[in-house]
Design an enzyme around this catalytic site. Structure first.
Site, short mmCIF file in Angstrom:
data_model
loop_
_atom_site.label_atom_id
_atom_site.label_comp_id
_atom_site.label_asym_id
_atom_site.label_seq_id
_atom_site.Cartn_x
_atom_site.Cartn_y
_atom_site.Cartn_z
CG HIS A 96 69.38 21.60 -60.16
ND1 HIS A 96 70.20 20.72 -60.68
CD2 HIS A 96 68.89 21.81 -61.52
CE1 HIS A 96 70.42 20.39 -61.55
NE2 HIS A 96 69.57 21.27 -62.60
CE1 TYR A 123 71.92 19.32 -67.58
CE2 TYR A 123 73.88 19.98 -68.77
CZ TYR A 123 72.78 20.37 -67.90
OH TYR A 123 73.04 21.67 -67.30
CG HIS A 173 75.06 23.67 -71.09
ND1 HIS A 173 73.89 23.89 -71.80
CD2 HIS A 173 74.72 23.22 -70.05
CE1 HIS A 173 72.82 23.69 -71.14
NE2 HIS A 173 72.90 23.07 -69.84
CG HIS A 217 65.85 19.82 -64.80
ND1 HIS A 217 66.55 18.52 -65.32
CD2 HIS A 217 67.00 20.67 -64.75
CE1 HIS A 217 67.74 18.87 -65.43
NE2 HIS A 217 68.02 20.10 -64.95
CD GLU A 218 66.36 24.49 -63.87
OE1 GLU A 218 67.15 24.75 -62.82
OE2 GLU A 218 66.74 24.25 -64.90
CG HIS A 272 70.04 27.57 -70.21
ND1 HIS A 272 69.62 26.84 -71.35
CD2 HIS A 272 70.36 26.66 -69.42
CE1 HIS A 272 69.78 25.49 -71.11
NE2 HIS A 272 70.11 25.52 -69.88
CB ALA A 273 65.74 26.74 -67.04
CD GLU A 285 72.07 19.10 -64.31
OE1 GLU A 285 70.69 19.44 -64.66
OE2 GLU A 285 73.01 19.91 -63.94
O1 X8Z Z 1 70.33 22.80 -68.97
C1 X8Z Z 1 69.61 22.29 -68.47
C2 X8Z Z 1 68.82 22.73 -67.42
C3 X8Z Z 1 69.55 23.59 -66.40
S1 X8Z Z 1 70.57 22.48 -65.71
C4 X8Z Z 1 67.73 23.41 -68.08
N1 X8Z Z 1 69.29 21.01 -69.21
C5 X8Z Z 1 69.96 20.57 -70.54
C6 X8Z Z 1 70.01 21.66 -71.60
O2 X8Z Z 1 68.92 22.22 -71.60
O3 X8Z Z 1 70.88 21.22 -72.54
C7 X8Z Z 1 68.27 20.11 -68.73
C8 X8Z Z 1 68.45 19.13 -69.91
C9 X8Z Z 1 69.66 19.39 -70.64
ZN ZN Z 2 69.72 21.00 -64.40
#
Ligand code: X8Z
Ligand code: ZN
Length: 667
Positions: free
Chosen positions: A435, A571, A561, A431-432, A400-401, A459
Site C-alpha cells: 500500500h 481482497y 472490516h 502487504h502493508e 488491525h494493520a 490489496e
Molecule cells: O485487512 C487486511 C490488511 C489491511 S488492508 C491487514 N487484510 C485482510 C484481513 O486481514 O482480513 C489483508 C488480507 C485480508
Molecule cells: Zn491491505
C-alpha cells in the site's frame, strides 16, 4: 481504518473521508462558493427532483481543479484525526475523529451533488474520469441531513473504537485480540476446549455493536439513495468500471474458477482434523470454526504442523527463526546491561520492550529491502519516526494493520501494526508496504486519482511480492536453511502458500455477500447471524461448534472490516489479481520454468514494470492498467490454477476415497 484513509475509507475516491482543516475553513468556504458548491449543498432532494440539479457555475475542468485543491488542503487534518482515533482510543479521540469525518463527508456530499450536474460527454478523458469517480466512489455514503450525518459518523467512530478496544474477559482476566489469536494459533498446544473458549470469547465483543450496525445500514443506505443508487452495496459495486450487475457476475465467475481447488483443500484439511480430533474434527463435513488457527478461518497457516505434507523435507519454519532472532536481541540487550541478575523487574520489562521494537523494525526493514531491491525508493524518514510498529502498553489501539498516506504529496506515510515475530505478521508487513509503495508511486497524480486502479489492485501489490517469497528467497535472507530440491519439497512449499492464499478465497467473497444482502434488505436484522453462518457454510464449508449461533450474537461484527466498514470483495479480487501480476512480473524478469518457482527479487525489469503500473493510480479504467502490465483486460484465475497445479493433483490423490464436499444449510 484500512490500508489508508485515502485508499480505503472511501474505497476509491481519496478517502480523506474525513474533514476540513480548521485553519483553512474560510478558504474552503470561498472555494466552495466559487465552485458553486454551497448552493448545491443547499439543494434538498425534493428541490432537485422538482427542478433538476442547478446548472454548473464553473466549467468541469475548473470544478475538478477545485476538488483537487480541497483534497490537498483537507487531507492532513482528516488523516491525523483518523490516526488519533485508531492509536489513542478514548472519548476525546472519538469526538475529534467523528467531527472531522462529519465535516469531510459534508464536503464530499457537496462534491457529489456538484459532480452530478456535469455530463462527462465532450470532456477530456482526465476530467471525465474525475467526474465519474466523484459520482461513484464512496464506501460510506452519507445522508445530507446534518443530524443524520452526525449520527452516522458517531456510530462509525464508536464501532471502530469498540472493536479496537474489544476484550474477552473471564472475571478480571481480560484478553485482547492478540492474546486470543495466540491461543488459536497454537494449534499444537492449545486444547480443543481452550480454542473453542477463545473463539467464543472473542465473538462476545461484537454483541454490543449490533444495534449500531443496524442503524449504520439505514443511514448509509439513505446516503446511497441520495447519491442516486439503490443502496450502499450498489455504490460499492459501482467502483469497478463496469455495470454493478456485471460485477456481481464477474465475482461469481472468478469463484467458479477456483472453487474446485478450494474444495480439495477443505476436504484434505477436514480429514486431517478428523484424524486428530475424532468426531469433533468436523461438523457435517464442515470444519469447526475454532480449529483453523484463525478467528475467521481465513488463513490456515497455523495448521501447518497438522497439514505439512512431508515432515523433515526442508524446514519452512519462518516463525521459529524470527522468534529466535528476537531472543538473541534480548540476550544481547541483557548482557549489555550487565546480566539479568542486575536488573529490576521494571528494567527487564523495558528490555523486553526494546527487543519487541527492534525485531519489528528489522522485519519492516527486510520488507523495505524487497521493494528497494526492485529499484523503488527507500521509505521516507517520517515512516520510521511516525509509524506505530508495536502495540503500546498504556492504551487501547486498533491493532488491525493499516498503511496511511497522510498528505497528497505522500511526504508522510505511516504503518500501524502490532507486530509480533511470526511468519504471518512478516507477510502482513510486506502487504502493508505494498500500500505504501502504491502511495509513493502515484503521488504525482492529481489527488482525485491518488488511489488504486480499483481497490483490489491496492490489496494485491504487497501480496504479489509475497508470492515471490519462495523458499529460495527466504533462505537468501537467512530465515530458513537452504531449501531441499525434490517433488516433496515442492508440495510442502505449495501447501504453505495454499494455506494462506487458497484458504482465503471463499472468505474473501462471503463477507460482502453478507453485506450486499444486508444493504439491499434481503438479509434483515432478525436474520443477521443466521445468514452469516449460512454463507460461511456455503462458501467456506466451516461451521460453529455447539450448534446454531442465535441472533443474540453479531458474529459478522467480530471481523474488523464490518465495524470498520471496509468493503471486502477487494481482497477476493486481490487474491486472483496477485497471481496475474506475479506471472507478468516473472515473465518480465525472464523467468523460465514452473510459475511457482519464480522469485523476481532484485530484478530491475520487474520493478520497472510494477512501478509503472502503480504510477497510474486511478487515472484510467483498471482494465487499461491491467492490460499495460499483463496484456489482458480481464481478471482471470488461470494463473492461480497454473501456480497450484502440482498441489491440486496431489490433493486429489490424497482425497481419493473420501467423500468431499459438505451439506450447507440453504439460505
Ligand atoms: O485487512 C487486511 C490488511 C489491511 S488492508 C491487514 N487484510 C485482510 C484481513 O486481514 O482480513 C489483508 C488480507 C485480508
Ligand atoms: Zn491491505
Amino acid at each position: 481504518m484500512h490500508p489508508s484513509p485515502r485508499a480505503t475509507l472511501s474505497g476509491g475516491f481519496p478517502p480523506r473521508s474525513w474533514s476540513t482543516p480548521v485553519k483553512s475553513q474560510r478558504a474552503l468556504l470561498a472555494l466552495a462558493i466559487t465552485a458553486g458548491l454551497v448552493a448545491l449543498a443547499g439543494c434538498s432532494k425534493s428541490t432537485e427532483e422538482a427542478v433538476g440539479p442547478a446548472a454548473p457555475a464553473k466549467s468541469a475542468e475548473e470544478f475538478v481543479a477545485e476538488v483537487n485543491t480541497t483534497l490537498h488542503e483537507m487531507t492532513p487534518e482528516i488523516t491525523s484525526a483518523a490516526w488519533l482515533g485508531a492509536t489513542y482510543i478514548n472519548k476525546d479521540s472519538q469526538r475529534v475523529e467523528s467531527a472531522a469525518n462529519e465535516r469531510w463527508l459534508a464536503k464530499n456530499n457537496e462534491f457529489i451533488a456538484a459532480a452530478k450536474t456535469y455530463s462527462t460527454e465532450g470532456l477530456d478523458a482526465s476530467t471525465a474520469r474525475a467526474i465519474h469517480l466523484l459520482k461513484t466512489s464512496s464506501s460510506m455514503p452519507a445522508p445530507r441531513d446534518p443530524a443524520k450525518l452526525k449520527e452516522l459518523t458517531e456510530i462509525a467512530s464508536r464501532m471502530g473504537a469498540t472493536y479496537g478496544a474489544g476484550k474477552w474477559c473471564v472475571g478480571d482476566d481480560c484478553k485482547d485480540i492478540g492474546q486470543v489469536s495466540e491461543i488459536l494459533a497454537d494449534t499444537e498446544n492449545s486444547s480443543y476446549d481452550q480454542m473453542r473458549a477463545a473463539w467464543e470469547g472473542w465473538h462476545t465483543i461484537a454483541q454490543p455493536m449490533r444495534q449500531d450496525y443496524v442503524r449504520f445500514v439505514e443511514l448509509t443506505n439513505e446516503g446511497a439513495r441520495e447519491m442516486g443508487f439503490a443502496n450502499t452495496g450498489d455504490v460499492w459495486r459501482a467502483g469497478y468500471d463496469m455495470p454493478a450487475d456485471e460485477f456481481k457476475a464477474e465475482a461469481d465467475r472468478l469463484w467458479g474458477q477456483v472453487q474446485p481447488l478450494y474444495e480439495q483443500l477443505q476436504c484434505y484439511t477436514r480429514t486431517k482434523l478428523e484424524q486428530k480430533y475424532g468426531e469433533q474434527g468436523s461438523i457435517d463435513g464442515m470444519i469447526p470454526a475454532h480449529l483453523t488457527g484463525n478467528l475467521w478461518q481465513q488463513d490456515w497457516g497455523n495448521l501447518w504442523p497438522l497439514l505439512q505434507p512431508y515432515e523433515g523435507v526442508g524446514s519452512l519454519d519462518v516463525s521459529d527463526a524470527l522468534k529466535k532472532q528476537r531472543e538473541q536481541i534480548l540476550a544481547d540487550l541483557v548482557s549489555k546491561a550487565g546480566g539479568m541478575r542486575n536488573l529490576t523487574a521494571a528494567q527487564q520489562m523495558e528490555l523486553e520492550r526494546q527487543a519487541d521494537v527492534e525485531i519489528a523494525t528489522r522485519m519492516t526493514r527486510l520488507a523495505e529491502s524487497f521493494y528497494t531491491g526492485l529499484g523503488m525508493p527507500a521509505l521516507p524518514e517520517t515512516f520510521w519516526t511516525d509509524s506505530m510498529l508495536v502495540q503500546p502498553r498504556d492504551r487501547d489501539v486498533v491493532c488491525h494493520a493499516s498503511a496511511w498516506q497522510m498528505n497528497t504529496d505522500a511526504s508522510e506515510v505511516r504503518m500501524k501494526m502490532c507486530i509480533k515475530p511470526t511468519e504471518e505478521e512478516l507477510f502482513t508487513i510486506y502487504h502493508e508496504l505494498g500500500h505504501i509503495y502504491y502511495y509513493l508511486a502515484y503521488k504525482d497524480q492529481a489527488p482525485v486519482f491518488q488511489t488504486g486502479a480499483h481497490d483490489g489492485f491496492h490489496e494485491a501489490i504487497g501480496d504479489t511480492i509475497e508470492l515471490s517469497m519462495t523458499p529460495e528467497y527466504l533462505a537468501s535472507i537467512g530465515l530458513v536453511d537452504k531449501p531441499a530440491v525434490s517433488e516433496q519439497a515442492v508440495i510442502n512449499g505449495q501447501m504453505r502458500m495454499a494455506l494462506a492464499k487458497v484458504a482465503f478465497l471463499p472468505f474473501g467473497l462471503m463477507i460482502d455477500q453478507w453485506r450486499w444482502g444486508v444493504f439491499d434488505g434481503s438479509i434483515t436484522p432478525e436474520k443477521y447471524n443466521q445468514a452469516w453462518w449460512e454463507l460461511k457454510a456455503k462458501y467456506q464449508g466451516v461451521a460453529p461448534a455447539g450448534g446454531v449461533r442465535g441472533e443474540e450474537f453479531f458474529d459478522a461484527g467480530a471481523k474488523y472490516h464490518v465495524p470498520g466498514n471496509t468493503p471486502y470483495t477487494r481482497y477476493f479480487l486481490s487474491h486472483i489479481l496477485q497471481f496475474q501480476f506475479y506471472k507478468a512480473l516473472c515473465d518480465a524478469s525472464g523467468h523460465e520454468g514452473p510459475l511457482y518457482t519464480c522469485n523476481f527479487a532484485e530484478n530491475p525489469e520487474a520493478g520497472k514494470r510494477f512501478w509503472a503500473m502503480m504510477q497510474r493510480g486511478a487515472s484510467q479504467p483498471w482494465q487499461q492498467t491491467l492490460k499495460e502490465l499483463t496484456g489482458g483486460e480481464q481478471m482471470d484465475a488461470s494463473a492461480v490454477l497454473e501456480y497450484f497445479q502440482p498441489l491440486q493433483s496431489w490433493l486429489q490423490e490424497q482425497n481419493q476415497g473420501q467423500t468431499c464436499g459438505w451439506e450447507a444449510a440453504k439460505g
